[in-house]
Write a protein that holds these residues in place. Structure first.
Motif, PDB file in Angstrom:
ATOM      1  N   ALA A 295     -18.408  -4.771   6.703  1.00  0.00           N
ATOM      2  CA  ALA A 295     -18.172  -3.870   5.584  1.00  0.00           C
ATOM      3  C   ALA A 295     -16.671  -3.186   5.685  1.00  0.00           C
ATOM      4  CB  ALA A 295     -19.070  -2.815   5.249  1.00  0.00           C
ATOM      5  N   LEU A 296     -16.488  -2.892   6.848  1.00  0.00           N
ATOM      6  CA  LEU A 296     -15.137  -2.042   7.171  1.00  0.00           C
ATOM      7  C   LEU A 296     -14.054  -3.315   7.012  1.00  0.00           C
ATOM      8  CD1 LEU A 296     -15.833  -0.049  10.215  1.00  0.00           C
ATOM      9  CD2 LEU A 296     -14.958   0.800   8.154  1.00  0.00           C
ATOM     10  N   GLN A 297     -14.342  -4.482   7.389  1.00  0.00           N
ATOM     11  CA  GLN A 297     -13.462  -5.609   7.414  1.00  0.00           C
ATOM     12  C   GLN A 297     -13.201  -5.914   6.113  1.00  0.00           C
ATOM     13  OE1 GLN A 297     -12.139  -6.749  10.513  1.00  0.00           O
ATOM     14  NE2 GLN A 297     -10.593  -7.344   8.895  1.00  0.00           N
ATOM     15  N   LYS A 298     -14.123  -5.862   5.195  1.00  0.00           N
ATOM     16  CA  LYS A 298     -14.027  -6.173   4.005  1.00  0.00           C
ATOM     17  C   LYS A 298     -13.274  -5.244   3.097  1.00  0.00           C
ATOM     18  CE  LYS A 298     -16.799  -7.295  -0.111  1.00  0.00           C
ATOM     19  NZ  LYS A 298     -18.284  -7.590  -0.790  1.00  0.00           N
ATOM     20  N   VAL A 299     -13.344  -4.162   3.216  1.00  0.00           N
ATOM     21  CA  VAL A 299     -12.508  -3.143   2.699  1.00  0.00           C
ATOM     22  C   VAL A 299     -11.324  -3.334   2.856  1.00  0.00           C
ATOM     23  CG1 VAL A 299     -12.290  -0.625   2.166  1.00  0.00           C
ATOM     24  CG2 VAL A 299     -14.548  -1.491   2.070  1.00  0.00           C
TER      25      VAL A 299
ATOM     26  N   ASP B  73      -0.869   3.188   4.204  1.00  0.00           N
ATOM     27  CA  ASP B  73      -1.480   4.222   4.832  1.00  0.00           C
ATOM     28  C   ASP B  73      -2.816   4.035   5.333  1.00  0.00           C
ATOM     29  OD1 ASP B  73       1.351   5.160   5.261  1.00  0.00           O
ATOM     30  OD2 ASP B  73       0.845   6.985   3.656  1.00  0.00           O
ATOM     31  N   VAL B  74      -3.696   3.809   4.058  1.00  0.00           N
ATOM     32  CA  VAL B  74      -4.987   3.478   4.161  1.00  0.00           C
ATOM     33  C   VAL B  74      -5.407   2.631   4.929  1.00  0.00           C
ATOM     34  CG1 VAL B  74      -7.372   3.050   3.007  1.00  0.00           C
ATOM     35  CG2 VAL B  74      -5.575   4.590   1.761  1.00  0.00           C
ATOM     36  N   LYS B  75      -4.424   1.407   4.691  1.00  0.00           N
ATOM     37  CA  LYS B  75      -5.025   0.079   5.579  1.00  0.00           C
ATOM     38  C   LYS B  75      -4.683   0.315   7.197  1.00  0.00           C
ATOM     39  CE  LYS B  75      -4.556  -4.797   5.028  1.00  0.00           C
ATOM     40  NZ  LYS B  75      -4.587  -5.743   3.870  1.00  0.00           N
ATOM     41  N   ASP B  76      -3.507   1.167   7.360  1.00  0.00           N
ATOM     42  CA  ASP B  76      -3.212   1.410   8.846  1.00  0.00           C
ATOM     43  C   ASP B  76      -4.563   1.925   9.250  1.00  0.00           C
ATOM     44  OD1 ASP B  76      -0.973   0.176   8.802  1.00  0.00           O
ATOM     45  OD2 ASP B  76       0.234   1.941   8.623  1.00  0.00           O
ATOM     46  N   ASN B  77      -5.046   2.902   8.746  1.00  0.00           N
ATOM     47  CA  ASN B  77      -6.134   3.952   9.290  1.00  0.00           C
ATOM     48  C   ASN B  77      -7.435   3.168   9.255  1.00  0.00           C
ATOM     49  OD1 ASN B  77      -5.645   6.875   9.712  1.00  0.00           O
ATOM     50  ND2 ASN B  77      -4.542   6.450   7.951  1.00  0.00           N
ATOM     51  N   LEU B  78      -7.608   2.111   8.513  1.00  0.00           N
ATOM     52  CA  LEU B  78      -8.776   1.192   8.531  1.00  0.00           C
ATOM     53  C   LEU B  78      -8.751   0.395   9.871  1.00  0.00           C
ATOM     54  CD1 LEU B  78      -9.303   0.421   4.797  1.00  0.00           C
ATOM     55  CD2 LEU B  78     -10.947   1.831   6.234  1.00  0.00           C
ATOM     56  N   TYR B  79      -7.448  -0.041   9.984  1.00  0.00           N
ATOM     57  CA  TYR B  79      -7.377  -1.156  11.216  1.00  0.00           C
ATOM     58  C   TYR B  79      -7.569  -0.206  12.736  1.00  0.00           C
ATOM     59  CZ  TYR B  79      -4.581  -3.683  14.561  1.00  0.00           C
ATOM     60  OH  TYR B  79      -4.343  -4.668  15.705  1.00  0.00           O
ATOM     61  N   LYS B  80      -7.463   1.195  12.627  1.00  0.00           N
ATOM     62  CA  LYS B  80      -7.789   1.979  13.745  1.00  0.00           C
ATOM     63  C   LYS B  80      -9.156   2.039  13.799  1.00  0.00           C
ATOM     64  CE  LYS B  80      -3.611   4.704  13.549  1.00  0.00           C
ATOM     65  NZ  LYS B  80      -2.912   6.152  13.210  1.00  0.00           N
ATOM     66  N   VAL B  81      -9.986   2.347  12.767  1.00  0.00           N
ATOM     67  CA  VAL B  81     -11.365   2.557  12.685  1.00  0.00           C
ATOM     68  C   VAL B  81     -11.993   1.226  13.200  1.00  0.00           C
ATOM     69  CG1 VAL B  81     -13.283   2.471  11.284  1.00  0.00           C
ATOM     70  CG2 VAL B  81     -11.257   3.955  10.746  1.00  0.00           C
ATOM     71  N   ILE B  82     -11.279  -0.205  12.609  1.00  0.00           N
ATOM     72  CA  ILE B  82     -11.934  -1.329  12.850  1.00  0.00           C
ATOM     73  C   ILE B  82     -11.899  -1.613  14.549  1.00  0.00           C
ATOM     74  CG2 ILE B  82     -11.576  -3.892  12.828  1.00  0.00           C
ATOM     75  CD1 ILE B  82     -11.145  -3.272   9.615  1.00  0.00           C
TER      76      ILE B  82
ATOM     77  N   ASN C   6      -9.218  -6.136   1.348  1.00  0.00           N
ATOM     78  CA  ASN C   6      -8.776  -5.756   0.178  1.00  0.00           C
ATOM     79  C   ASN C   6      -7.908  -4.523  -0.226  1.00  0.00           C
ATOM     80  OD1 ASN C   6     -10.570  -7.742  -0.692  1.00  0.00           O
ATOM     81  ND2 ASN C   6     -12.497  -6.442  -1.008  1.00  0.00           N
ATOM     82  N   GLU C   7      -7.742  -3.871   0.793  1.00  0.00           N
ATOM     83  CA  GLU C   7      -6.808  -2.614   0.490  1.00  0.00           C
ATOM     84  C   GLU C   7      -5.438  -3.076   0.377  1.00  0.00           C
ATOM     85  OE1 GLU C   7      -5.429   0.824  -0.129  1.00  0.00           O
ATOM     86  OE2 GLU C   7      -7.753   0.734   0.317  1.00  0.00           O
ATOM     87  N   ILE C   8      -4.628  -2.279  -0.590  1.00  0.00           N
ATOM     88  CA  ILE C   8      -3.220  -2.346  -0.895  1.00  0.00           C
ATOM     89  C   ILE C   8      -2.299  -1.273  -0.410  1.00  0.00           C
ATOM     90  CG2 ILE C   8      -3.996  -3.906  -2.847  1.00  0.00           C
ATOM     91  CD1 ILE C   8      -3.457  -1.257  -4.617  1.00  0.00           C
ATOM     92  N   LEU C   9      -2.954   0.089  -0.056  1.00  0.00           N
ATOM     93  CA  LEU C   9      -1.960   1.060   0.286  1.00  0.00           C
ATOM     94  C   LEU C   9      -1.913   0.844   1.846  1.00  0.00           C
ATOM     95  CD1 LEU C   9      -0.635   3.508  -1.028  1.00  0.00           C
ATOM     96  CD2 LEU C   9      -2.596   4.728  -0.178  1.00  0.00           C
TER      97      LEU C   9
ATOM     98  N   SER D 241     -12.866   2.279  -1.590  1.00  0.00           N
ATOM     99  CA  SER D 241     -12.799   0.728  -2.233  1.00  0.00           C
ATOM    100  C   SER D 241     -12.688   1.095  -3.746  1.00  0.00           C
ATOM    101  CB  SER D 241     -14.027   0.141  -1.760  1.00  0.00           C
ATOM    102  OG  SER D 241     -15.018   0.483  -2.241  1.00  0.00           O
ATOM    103  N   ASP D 242     -12.885   2.283  -3.948  1.00  0.00           N
ATOM    104  CA  ASP D 242     -12.911   2.643  -5.576  1.00  0.00           C
ATOM    105  C   ASP D 242     -11.430   2.792  -5.857  1.00  0.00           C
ATOM    106  OD1 ASP D 242     -12.953   3.410  -8.270  1.00  0.00           O
ATOM    107  OD2 ASP D 242     -14.869   4.645  -7.747  1.00  0.00           O
ATOM    108  N   PHE D 243     -10.549   2.119  -6.333  1.00  0.00           N
ATOM    109  CA  PHE D 243      -9.104   2.283  -6.588  1.00  0.00           C
ATOM    110  C   PHE D 243      -9.013   3.187  -7.963  1.00  0.00           C
ATOM    111  CE2 PHE D 243      -9.075  -1.787  -4.529  1.00  0.00           C
ATOM    112  CZ  PHE D 243      -8.200  -1.576  -3.497  1.00  0.00           C
ATOM    113  N   ASN D 244      -9.910   3.730  -8.539  1.00  0.00           N
ATOM    114  CA  ASN D 244      -9.806   4.799  -9.438  1.00  0.00           C
ATOM    115  C   ASN D 244      -9.775   6.082  -8.841  1.00  0.00           C
ATOM    116  OD1 ASN D 244     -10.099   3.054 -11.915  1.00  0.00           O
ATOM    117  ND2 ASN D 244     -12.096   2.852 -11.650  1.00  0.00           N
TER     118      ASN D 244
END
Length: 262
Positions: free
Chosen positions: A236-240, A248-257, A243-246, A206-209
């Motif tokens: 918390a997973l759903q919230k991140v 590839d990251v979003k696709d992996n988070l989808y699998k995690v959820i 908010n995700e904009i990338l 979640s830290d875009f820096n």
């Protein structure tokens, strides 16, 4: 070469026993090498622990990595640490102690690995050590080392151990400036499925820096966690994820959820 070939045949124990008892240096070296790969045990190997030949000492100690030593032999190996001068032999002796001694003398051990060469040799073997309950006091010298190879080897051991009591040793390395150390730490968190690990990895994502490759790696490592641990962090997973904009990251988070809900 013929003696080394006996490593393949279970019927040759007697022949190897004879070599150990009366063979010359080269024959004994070949026999000890062969015995390292065999399940059967032979008598007389321990006498080579005190050999003047460092190669024979090394091979004799290596034998006890695959053939559990008696308490007397283990004590002898530990006692020899004080006089051993060959770094290769000393590191192998420490590996045997790590593997089989449930209560090694901490001062003796720490004194031995005060030599950086010996510590590095042993560290490279840590991922393969079968003992999954090494004392945290004995692991900390490796985790406190500035050599990233030593550090990542220790983190790999921790991940392979399956022992969640090590979780508290891992979290600080998630924010290491060294990429290989961060990767090893995230992998260890996921492999152990550390209860607080999901929170730490979500913080990285979640830290875009943070670099996108680091955030993506953290998302991939989340898939290693147990379903029950993920389920507890579902909101918390759903919230991140929201908010995700990338992609590839979003696709992996989808699998995690999906794993958390499955």
């Amino acid at each position: 070469m013929a003696i080394k070939g006996l490593a393949k045949y279970d019927i040759c124990s007697k022949e190897l026993q004879k070599v150990i008892e009366i063979g010359n240096r080269d024959e004994v070296k070949a026999a000890l090498f062969a015995l390292y790969f065999r399940r059967d045990s032979v008598k007389g190997v321990s006498k080579y622990l005190g050999s003047k030949d460092s190669d024979l000492r090394f091979l004799a100690i290596s034998y006890y990595l695959t053939h559990s030593p008696s308490e007397a032999v283990l004590k002898r190996i530990e006692e020899n640490l004080g006089t051993e001068t060959d770094p290769k032999v000393k590191a192998k002796a420490l590996e045997v102690i790590f593997t089989y001694d449930k209560n090694p003398d901490i001062d003796t051990f720490l004194s031995a690995i005060s030599d950086e060469d010996i510590k590095r040799r042993l560290a490279l073997r840590l991922p393969f050590v079968k003992n999954r309950k090494i004392s945290s006091k004995l692991l900390k010298p490796f985790l406190n080392d500035n050599d990233t190879i030593i550090l990542t080897s220790a983190l790999t051991y921790i991940g392979n151990s399956g022992n969640r009591r090590y979780c508290s040793l891992v979290k600080d390395f998630l924010f290491s400036p060294d990429e290989s150390v961060r990767s090893a730490a995230m992998w260890a968190e996921g492999r152990l499925s550390c209860p607080e690990g999901v929170k730490y990895l979500l913080g990285i994502i979640s830290d875009f820096n943070n670099d996108d490759s680091l955030r993506l790696q953290a998302a991939k490592m989340l898939l290693m966690f147990d379903k029950d641990i993920l389920k507890k962090n579902l909101s918390a997973l759903q919230k991140v994820y929201n908010n995700e904009i990338l992609d590839d990251v979003k696709d992996n988070l989808y699998k995690v959820i999906a794993k958390a809900k499955g």
